[in-house]
Design a protein around this motif. Structure first.
Motif, PDB file in Angstrom:
ATOM      1  N   SER A 417      36.595  48.829  46.266  1.00 18.34           N
ATOM      2  CA  SER A 417      35.371  48.469  46.860  1.00 18.34           C
ATOM      3  C   SER A 417      34.467  47.236  46.524  1.00 18.34           C
ATOM      4  CB  SER A 417      34.350  49.631  47.059  1.00 18.34           C
ATOM      5  OG  SER A 417      33.709  49.954  45.671  1.00 18.34           O
ATOM      6  N   LEU A 418      34.930  46.710  45.119  1.00 21.75           N
ATOM      7  CA  LEU A 418      34.097  45.534  44.815  1.00 21.75           C
ATOM      8  C   LEU A 418      34.686  44.299  45.507  1.00 21.75           C
ATOM      9  CD1 LEU A 418      34.433  45.990  40.823  1.00 21.75           C
ATOM     10  CD2 LEU A 418      32.522  45.606  42.049  1.00 21.75           C
ATOM     11  N   SER A 419      35.872  44.157  46.196  1.00 16.66           N
ATOM     12  CA  SER A 419      36.579  43.158  46.754  1.00 16.66           C
ATOM     13  C   SER A 419      35.632  43.014  48.200  1.00 16.66           C
ATOM     14  CB  SER A 419      37.725  43.417  47.048  1.00 16.66           C
ATOM     15  OG  SER A 419      38.201  44.428  47.605  1.00 16.66           O
ATOM     16  N   PHE A 420      35.098  44.100  48.659  1.00 18.14           N
ATOM     17  CA  PHE A 420      34.336  43.928  49.922  1.00 18.14           C
ATOM     18  C   PHE A 420      32.702  43.479  49.726  1.00 18.14           C
ATOM     19  CE2 PHE A 420      37.737  46.990  50.496  1.00 18.14           C
ATOM     20  CZ  PHE A 420      38.251  46.319  51.597  1.00 18.14           C
ATOM     21  N   LEU A 421      32.381  43.464  48.601  1.00 14.27           N
ATOM     22  CA  LEU A 421      30.889  43.096  48.186  1.00 14.27           C
ATOM     23  C   LEU A 421      30.740  41.783  48.454  1.00 14.27           C
ATOM     24  CD1 LEU A 421      29.563  45.286  45.349  1.00 14.27           C
ATOM     25  CD2 LEU A 421      29.109  45.580  47.942  1.00 14.27           C
ATOM     26  N   PRO A 422      29.717  41.323  49.102  1.00 13.93           N
ATOM     27  CA  PRO A 422      29.381  39.527  49.055  1.00 13.93           C
ATOM     28  C   PRO A 422      29.006  39.178  47.621  1.00 13.93           C
ATOM     29  CG  PRO A 422      27.885  41.133  50.480  1.00 13.93           C
ATOM     30  CD  PRO A 422      28.524  42.024  50.078  1.00 13.93           C
ATOM     31  N   LYS A 423      29.063  37.983  47.255  1.00 13.81           N
ATOM     32  CA  LYS A 423      29.118  37.416  46.107  1.00 13.81           C
ATOM     33  C   LYS A 423      27.573  37.742  45.722  1.00 13.81           C
ATOM     34  CE  LYS A 423      33.095  34.558  46.075  1.00 13.81           C
ATOM     35  NZ  LYS A 423      33.496  32.974  45.925  1.00 13.81           N
ATOM     36  N   LEU A 428      24.443  45.142  42.818  1.00 11.22           N
ATOM     37  CA  LEU A 428      25.332  46.217  43.258  1.00 11.22           C
ATOM     38  C   LEU A 428      26.618  45.993  42.728  1.00 11.22           C
ATOM     39  CD1 LEU A 428      25.672  48.605  45.045  1.00 11.22           C
ATOM     40  CD2 LEU A 428      25.805  46.839  47.011  1.00 11.22           C
ATOM     41  N   SER A 429      27.060  44.810  42.640  1.00  6.98           N
ATOM     42  CA  SER A 429      28.457  44.627  41.857  1.00  6.98           C
ATOM     43  C   SER A 429      28.630  45.213  40.606  1.00  6.98           C
ATOM     44  CB  SER A 429      28.784  43.185  41.744  1.00  6.98           C
ATOM     45  OG  SER A 429      28.892  42.561  43.081  1.00  6.98           O
ATOM     46  N   LEU A 430      27.374  44.924  39.621  1.00  8.31           N
ATOM     47  CA  LEU A 430      27.502  45.697  38.388  1.00  8.31           C
ATOM     48  C   LEU A 430      27.384  47.002  38.140  1.00  8.31           C
ATOM     49  CD1 LEU A 430      26.984  44.913  35.253  1.00  8.31           C
ATOM     50  CD2 LEU A 430      24.554  44.797  35.655  1.00  8.31           C
ATOM     51  N   VAL A 431      26.703  47.778  39.252  1.00  7.54           N
ATOM     52  CA  VAL A 431      26.625  49.301  39.460  1.00  7.54           C
ATOM     53  C   VAL A 431      27.993  49.892  39.727  1.00  7.54           C
ATOM     54  CG1 VAL A 431      25.654  51.190  40.659  1.00  7.54           C
ATOM     55  CG2 VAL A 431      24.254  49.391  39.867  1.00  7.54           C
ATOM     56  N   GLY A 436      33.007  52.237  37.969  1.00 12.97           N
ATOM     57  CA  GLY A 436      34.384  52.240  37.857  1.00 12.97           C
ATOM     58  C   GLY A 436      34.853  52.598  36.407  1.00 12.97           C
ATOM     59  N   LYS A 437      34.276  51.667  35.464  1.00 13.77           N
ATOM     60  CA  LYS A 437      34.534  51.837  33.932  1.00 13.77           C
ATOM     61  C   LYS A 437      34.148  53.514  33.654  1.00 13.77           C
ATOM     62  CE  LYS A 437      35.327  50.981  29.741  1.00 13.77           C
ATOM     63  NZ  LYS A 437      34.648  50.129  28.866  1.00 13.77           N
ATOM     64  N   ASP A 489      38.619  35.979  43.350  1.00 16.37           N
ATOM     65  CA  ASP A 489      37.709  36.408  42.418  1.00 16.37           C
ATOM     66  C   ASP A 489      38.069  38.213  42.091  1.00 16.37           C
ATOM     67  OD1 ASP A 489      36.784  34.239  41.888  1.00 16.37           O
ATOM     68  OD2 ASP A 489      34.902  34.445  43.166  1.00 16.37           O
ATOM     69  N   ASN A 490      38.388  39.057  43.315  1.00 15.71           N
ATOM     70  CA  ASN A 490      38.227  40.362  43.103  1.00 15.71           C
ATOM     71  C   ASN A 490      39.976  40.799  42.847  1.00 15.71           C
ATOM     72  OD1 ASN A 490      35.395  40.985  43.076  1.00 15.71           O
ATOM     73  ND2 ASN A 490      35.779  40.166  45.380  1.00 15.71           N
ATOM     74  N   LEU A 491      40.884  40.112  42.695  1.00 18.05           N
ATOM     75  CA  LEU A 491      42.143  40.488  42.521  1.00 18.05           C
ATOM     76  C   LEU A 491      42.503  41.654  41.397  1.00 18.05           C
ATOM     77  CD1 LEU A 491      44.774  39.957  44.458  1.00 18.05           C
ATOM     78  CD2 LEU A 491      45.559  38.160  42.707  1.00 18.05           C
ATOM     79  N   PRO A 492      41.706  41.225  40.326  1.00 19.41           N
ATOM     80  CA  PRO A 492      42.052  42.271  39.286  1.00 19.41           C
ATOM     81  C   PRO A 492      41.556  43.798  39.733  1.00 19.41           C
ATOM     82  CG  PRO A 492      41.056  40.124  38.174  1.00 19.41           C
ATOM     83  CD  PRO A 492      40.973  39.917  39.788  1.00 19.41           C
ATOM     84  N   ALA A 493      40.177  43.622  40.208  1.00 17.70           N
ATOM     85  CA  ALA A 493      39.923  44.891  40.730  1.00 17.70           C
ATOM     86  C   ALA A 493      40.683  45.634  41.958  1.00 17.70           C
ATOM     87  CB  ALA A 493      38.296  44.732  41.378  1.00 17.70           C
ATOM     88  N   ILE A 494      41.349  44.892  42.498  1.00 20.78           N
ATOM     89  CA  ILE A 494      42.457  45.397  43.684  1.00 20.78           C
ATOM     90  C   ILE A 494      43.632  45.937  42.960  1.00 20.78           C
ATOM     91  CG2 ILE A 494      44.053  44.973  45.459  1.00 20.78           C
ATOM     92  CD1 ILE A 494      42.047  43.040  46.411  1.00 20.78           C
ATOM     93  N   PHE A 495      43.970  45.271  41.771  1.00 19.55           N
ATOM     94  CA  PHE A 495      45.178  45.850  40.987  1.00 19.55           C
ATOM     95  C   PHE A 495      44.796  47.219  40.387  1.00 19.55           C
ATOM     96  CE2 PHE A 495      48.795  42.928  40.241  1.00 19.55           C
ATOM     97  CZ  PHE A 495      48.696  42.211  41.439  1.00 19.55           C
ATOM     98  N   PHE A 496      43.527  47.278  39.767  1.00 23.75           N
ATOM     99  CA  PHE A 496      42.921  48.492  38.956  1.00 23.75           C
ATOM    100  C   PHE A 496      43.080  49.465  39.842  1.00 23.75           C
ATOM    101  CE2 PHE A 496      40.324  45.260  36.599  1.00 23.75           C
ATOM    102  CZ  PHE A 496      41.436  44.787  35.775  1.00 23.75           C
ATOM    103  N   GLY A 497      42.339  49.579  41.100  1.00 23.32           N
ATOM    104  CA  GLY A 497      42.287  50.546  42.199  1.00 23.32           C
ATOM    105  C   GLY A 497      43.737  50.904  42.597  1.00 23.32           C
ATOM    106  N   SER A 498      44.609  50.210  42.832  1.00 27.38           N
ATOM    107  CA  SER A 498      46.040  50.444  43.246  1.00 27.38           C
ATOM    108  C   SER A 498      46.643  51.372  42.382  1.00 27.38           C
ATOM    109  CB  SER A 498      46.767  49.230  43.658  1.00 27.38           C
ATOM    110  OG  SER A 498      46.239  48.425  44.615  1.00 27.38           O
TER     111      SER A 498
END
Length: 538
Positions: A417-423, A428-431, A436-437, A489-498
């Protein structure tokens, strides 16, 4: 009554956290606290810092207006690695006409900010792969240390393995602080982790074997809480010292004192029993009972006495001379031949890969979030404390499998979901990042407990080390994930989620271990899966 059930009955009478266990846990928590700092120290050894091209004719000027026409702009400010080409008719006086702004060239030299980093000390400007390689080399050392420490621990004893690993941590970590070059640092980064990182897993195994089934989750929560304190201390010390060399000296010297545990700490009773050293185990049990002011009943101690009788020299000689008794295959061969255990090792290893990849990946990438990098790191570490409290509350209530499945799926959803947030949605990104952590921490804590429960005592640390070592593929790759942000920017988060989604599916094929005594033999460990098949429970 088997060794395991007999010992668990004795531990129940001694109470999971009587005075004896409190003293031993206090000793074990110190190397665990240190391990919290050692596992992520590379984040503050080689942070990315500000630097730019060195423009000789412009350096030393009182104003900085020349930067606009000497260095091109990028999305985050001035380019770190490029400059405008010097004009052919340059007067070499740092004027706008001295630069050809239609041609961009790579830097030859760099001017670094006043921040402390290996990047500055070893001139690693615009060589991000070398910077991230430090963390990768550190975590690659775990491929050596965990199996090596596991073999020493299972063959020669837990406290010997802990003492040796801690000595290696302290020695090589301290020497690393005097590195005179990049290669020297990489060598000692690998040696420190390669020979010392098994201290945490050894201390963890001793702690898990110290208590019965009812005390494991609380003990694990305590261990993880102290580990988090280590992480937060690492960020605090780094912020305070502002020097990676002083930081290493401060945190690694205390590890050398853990060598004294070889003479101070009592050996694991469960390990002594698995080695047939019943007399030593009985002596430690009596010592624990005396410290706890508990009188153990004969009914509880009788299985231990029976095992001791079977181990007296004349009985051992009789059994050796009895030709009708076939020689038992080694524990290692039993594990190799067991398809159930082999499958369990493979799945648990993948679960561990997922946890380490997501866990360390989120921690490492936290320093690139908006705001103070030290505060961000501490926040991402601090969120593990409530996560471990939740782990304590849910594991014994809902079981290991259900918790693992839910937390893996939740972690995947939050990361993706981080990859869908506006920059511009920084808070909200931090939350979402912290959430996720939080979820992957619950999963990681659960995996540590789960893996220690599905393998037999006589090869427990060896197999835990195999899973943990293979799992370190994740932590080895995690330091490289910041490089993915160069593409998206959000490629790491997508890898983590998958990866977390795949792990959640694999958990369904494993047995439940809630309130089940630790298996002592391969046969008992196999029975966990057979029980699942008979009852159809998850």
């Amino acid at each position: 009554m088997g060794k395991d059930s007999g010992l668990d009955a004795i531990l129940a009478e001694l109470k999971p956290f009587g005075k004896y266990n409190i003293v031993n846990y206090a000793l074990l928590l110190f190397p665990i606290y240190l391990a919290g700092m050692y596992g992520s120290v590379f984040v503050f050894e080689a942070p990315d810092i500000n630097y730019r091209c060195n423009i000789p004719q412009c350096e030393g000027l009182n104003d900085s207006d020349w930067l606009e026409y000497a260095i091109p702009q990028e999305k985050n400010g001035l380019s770190k690695c490029e400059m405008y080409q010097e004009a052919t008719n340059s007067s070499n006086t740092c004027k706008i006409d001295d630069f050809n702004r239609s041609v961009v060239v790579k830097c030859h030299e760099y001017v670094y900010s006043e921040e402390y980093s290996v990047v500055k000390d070893f001139n690693l400007g615009c060589q991000n792969w070398k910077r991230t390689l430090i963390g990768t080399v550190h975590n690659a050392g775990l491929f050596v240390s965990l199996p090596l420490t596991g073999i020493i621990s299972d063959k020669y004893g837990r406290k010997l393995a802990l003492s040796i690993a801690s000595l290696m941590n302290g020695l090589f970590g301290f020497i690393r602080s005097f590195s005179t070059g990049y290669v020297m640092m990489l060598v000692f980064e690998f040696l420190e982790a390669g020979l010392g990182a098994g201290a945490y897993s050894t201390a963890f195994v001793i702690a898990m074997e110290l208590v019965g089934p009812k005390g494991r989750v609380f003990g694990n929560t305590l261990i993880n809480g102290v580990y988090v304190m280590g992480l937060m201390s690492l960020a605090s010390f780094s912020w305070w010292l502002q020097s990676w060399r002083f930081l290493l000296r401060l945190i690694y010297i205390p590890a050398i004192f853990v060598v004294s545990y070889y003479w101070i700490l009592n050996e694991s009773i469960r390990w002594l029993l698995s080695k047939g050293r019943y007399q030593e185990a009985a002596a430690i049990i009596q010592k624990a009972a005396k410290i706890n002011k508990v009188k153990l009943s004969e009914e509880v101690l009788s299985p231990l006495y029976e095992l001791e009788k079977l181990n007296v020299p004349e009985n051992k000689e009789n059994r050796a001379n009895d030709v009708s008794v076939e020689k038992e295959p080694s524990n290692f061969m039993k594990v190799i031949k067991s398809s159930i255990i082999r499958k369990r090792v493979a799945i648990c290893s993948f679960l561990w890969i997922t946890c380490t990849f997501v866990y360390y990946g989120l921690s490492i990438n936290s320093v690139s979030l908006a705001g103070n990098k030290y505060v961000n790191f501490m926040l991402v570490a601090f969120v593990e404390i409530p996560a471990n409290i939740v782990c304590l509350l849910v594991l014994d209530r809902f079981g290991r499998k259900r918790v693992l499945i839910i937390t893996y799926v939740l972690s995947a959803c939050l990361c993706i979901s981080l990859s869908f947030l506006p920059k511009d949605q920084k808070w909200l990104s931090l939350v979402l990042y912290l959430s996720g952590k939080f979820s992957i921490t619950v999963a990681y804590s659960s995996v540590y407990i789960y893996v220690s429960e599905v393998f037999p005592t006589n090869v427990r640390q060896s197999l835990l080390a195999v899973c943990s070592s293979l799992g370190r593929v994740g932590s080895t790759l995690a330091p490289l994930t910041p490089l993915l942000t160069l593409y998206y920017d959000n490629l790491p988060a997508i890898f983590f989620g998958s990866l977390a989604l795949v792990a959640s599916v694999l958990v369904f094929s494993l047995p439940e271990t809630i309130n089940v005594p630790l298996p002592d033999t391969v046969e008992e460990a196999e029975r966990l899966s057979k029980k699942k098949n008979r009852t159809g429970s998850i």
